[in-house]
Design an enzyme around this catalytic site. Structure first.
Site, PDB file in Angstrom:
ATOM      1  N   LYS A 169      31.798  14.380 -24.815  1.00  0.00           N
ATOM      2  CA  LYS A 169      30.632  13.602 -24.509  1.00  0.00           C
ATOM      3  C   LYS A 169      29.528  14.567 -25.191  1.00  0.00           C
ATOM      4  CE  LYS A 169      29.526  15.485 -20.030  1.00  0.00           C
ATOM      5  NZ  LYS A 169      28.469  16.135 -20.194  1.00  0.00           N
ATOM      6  N   ARG A 224      20.718   9.175 -18.641  1.00  0.00           N
ATOM      7  CA  ARG A 224      21.439   8.086 -18.443  1.00  0.00           C
ATOM      8  C   ARG A 224      21.851   8.158 -16.791  1.00  0.00           C
ATOM      9  NH1 ARG A 224      26.432   8.419 -16.858  1.00  0.00           N
ATOM     10  NH2 ARG A 224      26.765  10.924 -17.203  1.00  0.00           N
ATOM     11  N   ARG A 266      24.001  24.645 -10.442  1.00  0.00           N
ATOM     12  CA  ARG A 266      23.576  23.348  -9.926  1.00  0.00           C
ATOM     13  C   ARG A 266      24.284  23.090  -8.510  1.00  0.00           C
ATOM     14  NH1 ARG A 266      23.662  19.396 -15.233  1.00  0.00           N
ATOM     15  NH2 ARG A 266      23.150  20.876 -16.548  1.00  0.00           N
TER      16      ARG A 266
END
Length: 337
Positions: free
Chosen positions: A81, A129, A153
């Site tokens: 991706k 997105r 994260r």
């Protein structure tokens, strides 16, 4: 390639990148190759700017591709991706191994799901997105742009600070990450909800790995044979269709576009059917356009791959017909209609 003592696999230094590279290295070692990892620093690793401002996640690939072309690495493993749809002259995708779960994953405090997050909850992601589709279903959310490796994260989520190297900020109610990355790092246990594609469609080719090499090494030698053996036909078909959507719309990997293809083998002599779901969403979540297209595939590999690519182009055209260019900054590379 035949007389080399070992294959040099170029990889970023992040834990996820090296984990994915080592997975592919093991697959190739099982085919009789001697593979060594070589760490390469990319611009995306050293910059603190947002991914969107840097032009998308393709910034991670450029230094590794340069190493391949210059000969300091023989192969590289990318999250598919993250690769730009355009490929440099002299390089090819030698293998696409079996895909991991392509869905996005919510990691939230207190085991909360997307529906259970409180009004105004803070959710971290660096993906337009994801932002667009999350706001389409939960416009009340406060979206926080985040960067960093997976553990950094996770450390932003309240109660999960121990995942970060120097203890996390714990300033967010949730983050959204690729389920595949969490699985490969052994962190699937932190997922509080796998987001259904009907709610959040993943990035094109999310969950798939691409093994890139010099074009000449795809066609002959031990490496070519080993790459052919670890290539997964179904994953390559799906990724081909999904990435054709991006390519036709001239959209980068940071664009608010989701795509997911599903290969359904049919019994008897009937051809396999490839179904592709796509979405374009305004980044503020105000408008969403979804399409679904299908094609019966030829039995031969190359014609089937060509049909998968055409399916992606068809999906992109249908998005444009329904006004996708008004929703995001998109354009077709060459209309088929």
């Amino acid at each position: 390639m035949e007389d080399m003592s070992s294959i040099r696999l170029g990889t970023r230094a992040s834990t996820l990148a090296t984990t994915q590279s080592e997975m592919v290295a093991e697959l190739l070692r099982s085919q009789g190759l001697d593979v060594d990892l070589a760490t390469i620093t990319t611009h995306g690793d050293t910059s603190t700017a947002s991914l969107a401002s840097m032009g998308g996640i393709g910034v991670f690939a450029s230094a590794i591709r340069t190493a391949l072309l210059e000969g300091s690495a023989d192969i590289a493993v990318h999250s598919f991706k993250d690769l730009p749809t355009g490929r440099p002259l002299g390089l090819a995708i030698g293998a696409v191994p079996v895909r991991e779960d392509p869905r996005d994953a919510l990691v939230a405090r207190d085991g909360l799901t997307l529906d259970e997050l409180p009004q105004g909850a803070s959710v971290g992601t660096g993906s337009p997105r994801r932002v667009a589709q999350l706001l389409a279903v939960r416009p009340d959310l406060t979206i926080v742009d985040i960067r960093g490796n997976v553990d950094t994260r996770l450390g932003r989520v309240k109660g999960l600070g121990h995942y970060a190297e120097d203890s996390g900020k714990e300033d967010l109610d949730a983050v959204v990450l690729a389920a595949s990355g969490l699985a490969r790092l052994g962190h699937s246990d932190v997922i509080t909800e796998l987001l259904d594609p009907s709610v959040v469609l993943p990035a094109p080719a999310q969950g798939a790995l691409a093994v890139e090499c010099r074009t000449a090494d795809v066609h002959h030698g031990k490496l070519a044979k080993a790459l052919a053996r670890i290539d997964d036909y179904g994953t390559r078909l799906s990724a081909t269709a999904e990435r054709a959507v991006l390519s036709h719309l001239e959209a980068g990997c940071a664009a608010p576009i989701g795509a997911l293809a599903h290969l359904a083998p049919t019994p008897g002599m009937s051809p396999d059917v490839l179904t592709l779901d796509v979405v374009v969403a305004a980044v503020n979540g105000s408008r969403t356009i979804r399409e679904q297209v299908s094609v019966e595939l030829p039995k031969e590999v190359e014609p089937a791959l060509a049909a998968a690519h055409t399916l992606g182009v068809t999906a992109a055209e249908e998005l444009l017909d329904d006004g996708a260019a008004d929703v995001a900054d998109l354009k077709a590379t060459g209309s088929t209609r």
